[in-house]
Design a protein around this motif. Structure first.
Motif, PDB file in Angstrom:
ATOM      1  N   MET A   1       0.846  -1.172   0.000  1.00 24.56           N
ATOM      2  CA  MET A   1       0.000   0.000   0.000  1.00 24.56           C
ATOM      3  C   MET A   1       0.888   1.231   0.000  1.00 24.56           C
ATOM      4  N   SER A   2       0.589   2.196  -0.850  1.00 23.23           N
ATOM      5  CA  SER A   2       1.388   3.399  -1.000  1.00 23.23           C
ATOM      6  C   SER A   2       0.924   4.467  -0.016  1.00 23.23           C
ATOM      7  N   THR A   3       1.896   5.159   0.573  1.00 22.04           N
ATOM      8  CA  THR A   3       1.572   6.250   1.493  1.00 22.04           C
ATOM      9  C   THR A   3       1.693   7.601   0.797  1.00 22.04           C
ATOM     10  N   GLU A   4       1.924   7.587  -0.505  1.00 23.31           N
ATOM     11  CA  GLU A   4       2.083   8.812  -1.286  1.00 23.31           C
ATOM     12  C   GLU A   4       0.735   9.533  -1.364  1.00 23.31           C
ATOM     13  N   THR A   5       0.723  10.827  -1.063  1.00 25.21           N
ATOM     14  CA  THR A   5      -0.511  11.607  -1.139  1.00 25.21           C
ATOM     15  C   THR A   5      -0.659  12.167  -2.546  1.00 25.21           C
ATOM     16  N   THR A   6      -1.853  12.636  -2.824  1.00 22.52           N
ATOM     17  CA  THR A   6      -2.099  13.229  -4.134  1.00 22.52           C
ATOM     18  C   THR A   6      -1.175  14.412  -4.369  1.00 22.52           C
ATOM     19  N   ALA A   7      -0.907  15.200  -3.318  1.00 21.92           N
ATOM     20  CA  ALA A   7      -0.029  16.358  -3.466  1.00 21.92           C
ATOM     21  C   ALA A   7       1.392  15.939  -3.801  1.00 21.92           C
ATOM     22  N   ASP A   8       1.819  14.743  -3.339  1.00 19.91           N
ATOM     23  CA  ASP A   8       3.170  14.270  -3.602  1.00 19.91           C
ATOM     24  C   ASP A   8       3.282  13.559  -4.945  1.00 19.91           C
ATOM     25  N   ALA A   9       2.180  13.090  -5.485  1.00 23.47           N
ATOM     26  CA  ALA A   9       2.207  12.317  -6.725  1.00 23.47           C
ATOM     27  C   ALA A   9       2.383  13.239  -7.920  1.00 23.47           C
ATOM     28  N   GLU A  10       3.134  12.763  -8.903  1.00 24.70           N
ATOM     29  CA  GLU A  10       3.258  13.515 -10.149  1.00 24.70           C
ATOM     30  C   GLU A  10       1.968  13.376 -10.928  1.00 24.70           C
ATOM     31  N   ILE A  11       1.510  14.482 -11.447  1.00 26.00           N
ATOM     32  CA  ILE A  11       0.289  14.483 -12.242  1.00 26.00           C
ATOM     33  C   ILE A  11       0.707  14.542 -13.705  1.00 26.00           C
ATOM     34  N   PRO A  12       0.209  13.620 -14.525  1.00 31.42           N
ATOM     35  CA  PRO A  12       0.586  13.613 -15.944  1.00 31.42           C
ATOM     36  C   PRO A  12       0.196  14.916 -16.639  1.00 31.42           C
ATOM     37  N   GLN A  13       1.006  15.319 -17.599  1.00 34.63           N
ATOM     38  CA  GLN A  13       0.756  16.548 -18.361  1.00 34.63           C
ATOM     39  C   GLN A  13      -0.642  16.538 -18.968  1.00 34.63           C
ATOM     40  N   ALA A  14      -1.076  15.385 -19.454  1.00 34.05           N
ATOM     41  CA  ALA A  14      -2.399  15.292 -20.077  1.00 34.05           C
ATOM     42  C   ALA A  14      -3.492  15.657 -19.073  1.00 34.05           C
ATOM     43  N   THR A  15      -3.317  15.298 -17.807  1.00 32.54           N
ATOM     44  CA  THR A  15      -4.302  15.625 -16.779  1.00 32.54           C
ATOM     45  C   THR A  15      -4.323  17.124 -16.531  1.00 32.54           C
ATOM     46  N   VAL A  16      -3.143  17.729 -16.451  1.00 32.16           N
ATOM     47  CA  VAL A  16      -3.053  19.174 -16.244  1.00 32.16           C
ATOM     48  C   VAL A  16      -3.694  19.906 -17.422  1.00 32.16           C
ATOM     49  N   THR A  17      -3.420  19.454 -18.627  1.00 29.73           N
ATOM     50  CA  THR A  17      -3.990  20.064 -19.828  1.00 29.73           C
ATOM     51  C   THR A  17      -5.512  19.940 -19.807  1.00 29.73           C
ATOM     52  N   GLU A  18      -6.003  18.785 -19.415  1.00 25.27           N
ATOM     53  CA  GLU A  18      -7.448  18.581 -19.342  1.00 25.27           C
ATOM     54  C   GLU A  18      -8.071  19.486 -18.289  1.00 25.27           C
ATOM     55  N   LEU A  19      -7.413  19.604 -17.132  1.00 24.01           N
ATOM     56  CA  LEU A  19      -7.920  20.491 -16.082  1.00 24.01           C
ATOM     57  C   LEU A  19      -7.956  21.942 -16.560  1.00 24.01           C
ATOM     58  N   ALA A  20      -6.924  22.362 -17.281  1.00 29.14           N
ATOM     59  CA  ALA A  20      -6.878  23.730 -17.817  1.00 29.14           C
ATOM     60  C   ALA A  20      -8.015  23.950 -18.807  1.00 29.14           C
ATOM     61  N   SER A  21      -8.252  22.957 -19.652  1.00 24.23           N
ATOM     62  CA  SER A  21      -9.341  23.052 -20.613  1.00 24.23           C
ATOM     63  C   SER A  21     -10.686  23.119 -19.895  1.00 24.23           C
ATOM     64  N   ASP A  22     -10.832  22.301 -18.852  1.00 26.38           N
ATOM     65  CA  ASP A  22     -12.063  22.312 -18.058  1.00 26.38           C
ATOM     66  C   ASP A  22     -12.270  23.678 -17.396  1.00 26.38           C
ATOM     67  N   LEU A  23     -11.182  24.267 -16.884  1.00 25.43           N
ATOM     68  CA  LEU A  23     -11.274  25.586 -16.274  1.00 25.43           C
ATOM     69  C   LEU A  23     -11.722  26.617 -17.302  1.00 25.43           C
ATOM     70  N   GLY A  24     -11.119  26.583 -18.486  1.00 23.96           N
ATOM     71  CA  GLY A  24     -11.519  27.513 -19.547  1.00 23.96           C
ATOM     72  C   GLY A  24     -12.994  27.365 -19.885  1.00 23.96           C
TER      73      GLY A  24
END
Length: 132
Positions: free
Chosen positions: A1-24
């Protein structure tokens, strides 16, 4: 079981791009944005506003040219300012400018929220303008 939090995990560029598009997309659904678009359309459809826009733009262009050549006078500036005031006095234009200001304030608040965890002002740097 991983103790890595969401804040510590790397977020893929595609996810960031999708979030930016969603924000727009979400921004386009803001009531202020919708009201701004409607006001912009009213300005574009107003013959009076369009005539005053053309007059102001012509005077501004002439003033800028005169200023570049050193021939601009205070009278030229007063004439330009008077044309701008006349333009802003058109009801559809004053409503548009008020809604534009409200939208800019909302977008600035969003920029501050986005920029808070960053080491750089997101909106300022994303604008592509060089800052000294």
């Amino acid at each position: 079981m991983s103790t890595e939090t969401t804040a510590d995990a790397e977020i893929p560029q595609a996810t960031v791009t999708e979030l930016a598009s969603d924000l727009g997309e979400a921004i386009t659904q803001l009531p202020t944005y919708q009201e701004f678009l409607e006001a912009k359309e009213r300005v574009e459809e107003s013959e009076e506003a369009q005539q005053k826009v053309q007059r102001f733009e012509q005077l501004r262009e002439e003033f800028m040219l005169a200023r570049q050549t050193g021939n601009a006078t205070n009278e030229d500036l007063r004439e330009l300012q008077a044309a701008q005031e006349e333009l802003h006095d058109v009801p559809v234009m004053s409503e548009f400018l008020e809604l534009q200001s409200e939208l800019e304030l909302e977008l600035q608040e969003l920029n501050e929220m986005i920029s808070a965890p960053l080491a750089v002002d997101f909106g300022e740097k994303a604008g592509g303008c060089c800052q000294d």
